[in-house]
Design an enzyme around this catalytic site. Structure first.
Site, PDB file in Angstrom:
ATOM      1  N   HIS A 169       0.852  -1.200   0.000  1.00  6.93           N
ATOM      2  CA  HIS A 169       0.000   0.000   0.000  1.00  6.93           C
ATOM      3  C   HIS A 169       0.889   1.253   0.000  1.00  6.93           C
ATOM      4  O   HIS A 169       1.977   1.249   0.565  1.00  6.93           O
ATOM      5  CB  HIS A 169      -0.894   0.044   1.247  1.00  6.93           C
ATOM      6  CG  HIS A 169      -1.813  -1.131   1.380  1.00  6.93           C
ATOM      7  ND1 HIS A 169      -2.801  -1.402   0.475  1.00  6.93           N
ATOM      8  CD2 HIS A 169      -1.904  -2.110   2.334  1.00  6.93           C
ATOM      9  CE1 HIS A 169      -3.465  -2.491   0.865  1.00  6.93           C
ATOM     10  NE2 HIS A 169      -2.933  -2.945   1.976  1.00  6.93           N
ATOM     11  N   HIS A 226     -10.277  -6.716   1.494  1.00  3.04           N
ATOM     12  CA  HIS A 226      -9.491  -5.964   2.482  1.00  3.04           C
ATOM     13  C   HIS A 226     -10.384  -4.930   3.162  1.00  3.04           C
ATOM     14  O   HIS A 226     -10.838  -3.987   2.535  1.00  3.04           O
ATOM     15  CB  HIS A 226      -8.313  -5.270   1.786  1.00  3.04           C
ATOM     16  CG  HIS A 226      -7.145  -4.991   2.694  1.00  3.04           C
ATOM     17  ND1 HIS A 226      -7.280  -4.342   3.902  1.00  3.04           N
ATOM     18  CD2 HIS A 226      -5.833  -5.287   2.570  1.00  3.04           C
ATOM     19  CE1 HIS A 226      -6.077  -4.254   4.469  1.00  3.04           C
ATOM     20  NE2 HIS A 226      -5.189  -4.827   3.689  1.00  3.04           N
ATOM     21  N   HIS A 263      -3.256 -11.204   4.662  1.00  2.73           N
ATOM     22  CA  HIS A 263      -2.832 -11.487   6.037  1.00  2.73           C
ATOM     23  C   HIS A 263      -2.889 -12.996   6.284  1.00  2.73           C
ATOM     24  O   HIS A 263      -3.430 -13.460   7.300  1.00  2.73           O
ATOM     25  CB  HIS A 263      -3.682 -10.720   7.051  1.00  2.73           C
ATOM     26  CG  HIS A 263      -3.983  -9.316   6.598  1.00  2.73           C
ATOM     27  ND1 HIS A 263      -5.227  -8.921   6.218  1.00  2.73           N
ATOM     28  CD2 HIS A 263      -3.167  -8.250   6.415  1.00  2.73           C
ATOM     29  CE1 HIS A 263      -5.192  -7.660   5.817  1.00  2.73           C
ATOM     30  NE2 HIS A 263      -3.944  -7.226   5.926  1.00  2.73           N
ATOM     31  N   GLU A 315       3.071  -6.658   2.623  1.00  2.00           N
ATOM     32  CA  GLU A 315       2.318  -5.469   3.041  1.00  2.00           C
ATOM     33  C   GLU A 315       3.254  -4.373   3.551  1.00  2.00           C
ATOM     34  O   GLU A 315       2.883  -3.566   4.400  1.00  2.00           O
ATOM     35  CB  GLU A 315       1.242  -5.792   4.086  1.00  2.00           C
ATOM     36  CG  GLU A 315       0.145  -4.728   4.117  1.00  2.00           C
ATOM     37  CD  GLU A 315      -1.086  -5.081   4.963  1.00  2.00           C
ATOM     38  OE1 GLU A 315      -1.089  -6.110   5.641  1.00  2.00           O
ATOM     39  OE2 GLU A 315      -2.044  -4.297   4.908  1.00  2.00           O
TER      40      GLU A 315
END
Lengths: 348, 348
Positions: free
Chosen positions: B8, B177, B222, B283
Site C-alpha cells: 500500500h 481488504h 494477512h 504489506e
C-alpha cells in the site's frame, strides 16, 4: 488425569429449548406472563449425557470436563436483562444437576446473565451464586452480548471492571466466549467465535487491565482465534505501541485452550505459546463433531493431536492437567472435597 | 522475479491527507463546496517512495510490488458515496503516477468508491476506469464498508454480484481488504483486518458464489486471517454442511497471501494450503514495520521466512512469481508491454 477445560451441555433435553422459546414468546406477547422453569428428570439428564459426552470421555480417554451451558444458546442479544437472568439460572441449575449426578465426570462453569448495554457488574450476583452455592469454578464471559454488532465497550473499558473484581474476589477465571451471531455477516462457529477470540486478545493487549487486576485469569478458547498463527504480528504491534513483551504484558493472565481441529494447528500453538499457557480442551460435543477423512478420527478428538506433539511427558501433563488446576484454582479444592467424600462413602 | 502482491502507498505525501481532511470538513459544513484534488509533484512522489518502498525492495530483494492506496485510509464509512468516489479517484490517480514513474517497481491495484448501504455495483465504473485507462490489474474489495459494524450483506449475497460480474469481465482479481475500524471494539490492524479475512472466507464457504462465478478470483490477505490455523475446523464445518472438499469448493478461486510475520506461521501456511494458492506478499510498509528482537530482522520481511521453508525451488518460484502472474492475469500482458517499450527506448 486428563482435564478438558471446555465442554458445553449441547445435548441438553429438548424441554430446555421449549422453555427458552416459550420464555421469548411470552416477552413478545403483551399478555405474556412468567414462564416456569422446565421440568427435566434425572433420567433425562443421564440419558442425554451417557450416550454423548460421557461415552466420548471414555472412548477418548479424558477424565473430567469443565462443563458449561451451550455457548451459542446463551444468545444474550435476545430478550432483556430479566430474561437473560432467568435463562442463565435455568441453564446453570441444569449444569449443577449434571455435576451432582456425575461428580467424576463434570465440574461446573456458569453462563452469565449478560444483555447488550447492561453493565456486566450486574452479572456478579449470578456468578457468586454459582460459585458459592453450586460449587462452580469459573464463568463464560461474552465480550459481545449484541451477537455480532459489537455495540458494548471493549473489555479494556471500566464498564467491565465490576465483573473482574468479583472474579478476583471469588478466585475464578473467565473463558471469553461469544454466543450466537445474529448478524448475517458472521457464521456463529466459523467466523464469529474465532473473531471474538482475536478481538478480545487485542482489547487486552491495548489495555492496562492486568496492571489493575493482576490476579485476573482469562482463557481465550478455540486456540486463541487467529492469535498464535499471527504471534509475530501481535509481538510487533505491541513493540510498535511501546508495550512490554507479550509474555510479560499478557501471559501471566491469558491462557489458550487447544480447540484446534488438526495437527498442524496444534503444532503451531505448542511452538509459539509457552506450555504453561495452554490448557487441554476439545469443546466436545461442539461445532465440528465429524470424522476427518484425512485421519479417520473425529476432528474434535484433540487429545490425539497433543499425544503426537514433540513435547516432554512433563509438558504434556501440564497441558492435560497441571495448568487447568492452576488456572481454575477452585478445582483442586473441589477434587479434594469430592475424593474425601467418596472415600467416606465407600464401604469399609 | 519476486512479486509482492500486497503493498500500500502508506507513505503518500501529506497533501493527500490534507485533502481528505478538507473534503470531509466540507461535507460537514452546510456551506462547504467541492474541495479540489491535491497538487502533488513528481518529486514529492519520488521522495516518498525512494527512501521507503523502493529502498526496501532493493534491500530485501523483491522486484515488483502490486501497489494500491493505503487500506486503512479508504475509510468507506466516512462521508458519502460521492465523497468516496472522489477520494478513490484521487488515491487511484496517485497510484497511477507512482506506477508511471517507477514501471519497474510498481503495478497498480485500485481502491473502490464503496460506501455503507450503497450497492457495490456502483463501484464498477471506477474499477473499469482504473483497469482500462490506468492499466491497473486488480482491486481491493471491502467486505465491511461500515468499518466494524458489518451492516452490509455478506459477500454471498446477490448485492455483490454486479461487482463480481465486472471483475470477471475485466479478468481482474480482488483482494478482500477491510479498512479503518471506527468501532471501538476493534483494533484496525490487530483484530479488524484478521477478522475481515476470516469472515470473508466463511461467507464464501457458505455460498454458491463460485458456482455462479467460476472465473472469479479472490485473494484473502494477512495469510487468510485465522483460516489456515483452523483449517481442520473449516474442513469439518464444510463436511457438516455437506459441501464438497474445500480444495474443490473454494481453492479454485480463493488464494492467500503471505503477510504472516513469523516463521512458525509461514510454516503452517505452507503445510496446510496448496502451494498454488499462496502468493508472496509483505504489506510493506504497513502495520508491523519494526525489527523482531528474536530474529534481528524486520517482522514484515516475509521473504526471509519463505526462503527458510522446506519447499522445492520450483514451489518457491510459484509462491514468489508464478501464482501472482496466474491470478493477476493482466500482469503478464503488462510486463510484456512494459518490457518491449523499454527495449524500444533503449539506445541502439
Amino acid at each position: 488425569m486428563i482435564i478438558d477445560c471446555h465442554g458445553h451441555y449441547t445435548t441438553a433435553p429438548g424441554e430446555l429449548h421449549v422453555f427458552r422459546d416459550a420464555q421469548l414468546a411470552a416477552l413478545r406477547d403483551p399478555h405474556g406472563g412468567v414462564v416456569e422453569a422446565p421440568r427435566i428428570s434425572d433420567d433425562q439428564i443421564r440419558d442425554s449425557l451417557e450416550k454423548a459426552q460421557i461415552k466420548l470421555q471414555r472412548e477418548r480417554g479424558s477424565d473430567l470436563t469443565i462443563f458449561s451451558p451451550r455457548a451459542s444458546a446463551m444468545s444474550h442479544h435476545l430478550g432483556n436483562e430479566a430474561a437473560s437472568l432467568q435463562w442463565a439460572r435455568v441453564c446453570n441449575d441444569l449444569i449443577y444437576r449434571a455435576c451432582q449426578l456425575y461428580p467424576d465426570n463434570f465440574v461446573g462453569v456458569c453462563q452469565l446473565p449478560q444483555s447488550p448495554g447492561v453493565a456486566p457488574g450486574r452479572s456478579a450476583a449470578e456468578l457468586e451464586r454459582c460459585v458459592r452455592e453450586l460449587g462452580f469454578i469459573g464463568c463464560n464471559l461474552n465480550p459481545d452480548p449484541s451477537g455480532g454488532y459489537w455495540t458494548d465497550p471493549p473489555l479494556s473499558d471500566p464498564y467491565w471492571y465490576p465483573i473482574y473484581e468479583k472474579m478476583v474476589e471469588l478466585d475464578v477465571p473467565a473463558m471469553i466466549h461469544v454466543s450466537h451471531a445474529c448478524n448475517p455477516a458472521f457464521h456463529t462457529t466459523g467466523s464469529h467465535y474465532l473473531n471474538g477470540d482475536t478481538t478480545a486478545f487485542m482489547q487486552f493487549l491495548t489495555s492496562d487491565v492486568f496492571t489493575r487486576f493482576p490476579k485476573l485469569k482469562i482463557i481465550i478458547p478455540h486456540g486463541g482465534g487467529a492469535v498464535p498463527y499471527h504471534w509475530g504480528r501481535f509481538r510487533g504491534l505491541a513493540q510498535a505501541l511501546k508495550l512490554p513483551l507479550l509474555k510479560d504484558h499478557l501471559l501471566n493472565n491469558i491462557h489458550f485452550d487447544t480447540c484446534v481441529y488438526h495437527l498442524p494447528g496444534q503444532e503451531l500453538l505448542a511452538k509459539v505459546i509457552p506450555v504453561d499457557n495452554i490448557l487441554f480442551a476439545s469443546e466436545m460435543i461442539g461445532a465440528v463433531p465429524g470424522i476427518d477423512p484425512e485421519t479417520g478420527h473425529n476432528f474434535d478428538d484433540t487429545k490425539r493431536y497433543i499425544d503426537q506433539l514433540p513435547l516432554s511427558a512433563a509438558d504434556k501433563t501440564r497441558i492435560f492437567e497441571g495448568n487447568a488446576k492452576r488456572v481454575f484454582s477452585r478445582l483442586a479444592r473441589h477434587l479434594e472435597k469430592r475424593n474425601s467424600k467418596q472415600a467416606m462413602e465407600k464401604p469399609q
